[in-house]
Design an enzyme around this catalytic site. Sequence first.
Site, short mmCIF file in Angstrom:
data_model
loop_
_atom_site.label_atom_id
_atom_site.label_comp_id
_atom_site.label_asym_id
_atom_site.label_seq_id
_atom_site.Cartn_x
_atom_site.Cartn_y
_atom_site.Cartn_z
CG ASN A 9 -1.74 1.20 1.40
OD1 ASN A 9 -1.81 2.04 0.49
ND2 ASN A 9 -2.39 1.33 2.55
CD1 TRP A 10 3.31 0.99 -3.00
CD2 TRP A 10 3.31 2.22 -4.87
NE1 TRP A 10 3.92 0.26 -3.99
CE2 TRP A 10 3.94 0.99 -5.15
CE3 TRP A 10 3.19 3.16 -5.92
CZ2 TRP A 10 4.44 0.67 -6.41
CZ3 TRP A 10 3.69 2.84 -7.17
CH2 TRP A 10 4.31 1.62 -7.41
CE LYS A 11 -0.18 3.21 4.79
NZ LYS A 11 -0.05 3.31 6.24
CG HIS A 97 -5.69 1.81 5.45
ND1 HIS A 97 -5.25 2.74 6.36
CD2 HIS A 97 -4.65 0.96 5.24
CE1 HIS A 97 -3.99 2.45 6.69
NE2 HIS A 97 -3.61 1.39 6.02
CD GLU A 99 -2.90 5.42 6.85
OE1 GLU A 99 -2.90 5.46 5.60
OE2 GLU A 99 -1.98 4.89 7.51
CD GLU A 169 -3.12 -2.37 7.45
OE1 GLU A 169 -2.02 -2.59 6.92
OE2 GLU A 169 -3.78 -1.35 7.24
N GLY A 175 3.06 2.45 10.74
CA GLY A 175 4.01 3.56 10.56
C GLY A 175 4.76 3.94 11.82
CB SER A 215 5.87 -1.61 11.73
OG SER A 215 5.45 -0.27 12.00
N GLY A 236 2.98 -1.06 4.25
CA GLY A 236 3.00 0.37 3.91
C GLY A 236 4.40 0.82 3.58
N GLY A 237 5.08 1.44 4.54
CA GLY A 237 6.39 2.05 4.33
C GLY A 237 7.39 1.19 3.57
P1 13P Z 1 3.33 0.50 7.61
O1 13P Z 1 3.82 -0.78 6.99
O2 13P Z 1 4.02 1.72 7.09
O3 13P Z 1 3.28 0.42 9.09
O4 13P Z 1 1.79 0.67 7.12
C1 13P Z 1 0.93 -0.38 7.27
C2 13P Z 1 -0.31 -0.05 6.52
O5 13P Z 1 -1.04 0.82 6.90
C3 13P Z 1 -0.56 -0.78 5.26
O6 13P Z 1 -1.85 -0.55 4.81
#
Ligand code: 13P
Length: 252
Positions: A9-11, A97, A99, A169, A175, A215, A236-237
């Site tokens: 997930n590149w956000k 998600h 977010e 998650e 993050g 993470s 994510g990251g």
């Molecule tokens: P991180 O891997 O950056 O913690 O993000 C997880 C995430 O929200 C994937 O959707």
Amino acid sequence: MRKKVVAGNWKMNSTIDEAKKLTSEVVGILSKEKQNDAVVVLCPPYPYLGMTRRDIGDSQISVGAQNCHEADSGAYTGEVSTTMVKGMGAEYVIIGHSERREYFNESDELLAKKVSKVLAADLIPIFCCGESLEIRESGNHLDFVKQQLTQGIFHLNATEMEKLIIAYEPIWAIGTGKTASSDQAQEMHKELRDHLATKFGDEIAEQTPILYGGSVKPANAVEIFGQPDVDGGLVGGASLNSRDFADIVKAI
Ligand code: 13P
């Protein structure tokens, strides 16, 4: 055997040039090194969906959207429909998600509609759930997350449910560099699978992939993915770094 899945997930990250470079690196590394049958999904920002699909070419990687609107079309300035993302080559859509739930006030009721819309378009929802630190510390996390499933996906029929992917998650691990321990992940995933079984039966519960997100890094992926009820990751990251993402895929 349950399907194993690693989705990046590149956000809201990457310029167009960075997105192209990342895709070509991921394709290059995985075509040489991937030896497992994990499904790999890249979820770039909307404007790069079509480009990313084309840049992947005929390698075995899929594209997913990070969200979609619950209506077919209409006067919803700035929104994107399932038909649009499908037309760009997406096969998956991340729904719910944390977010989206937190910053865009997406309720369980709305997410239930989105999940149905995604399935109606013959796309695969990656339905996200997870608790805040406050809820974890209160000790109510298992019930809270089960309730998110009840509200978000228990209206589906068995045929729809067979297509769905769940991603657990924990918000406190997103993050933050802090992951759930493999025991914490396993405890929740098992609880969610048992919860699915109460509604959809053992067979569907057993075959539903439940991914862990929060993470995930090459250094912790092997241990987390090694848990019996963890079927891959939503990353994510680390998905913004081709080497790290490929190593996470290889950790399956
Ligand atoms: P991180 O891997 O950056 O913690 O993000 C997880 C995430 O929200 C994937 O959707």
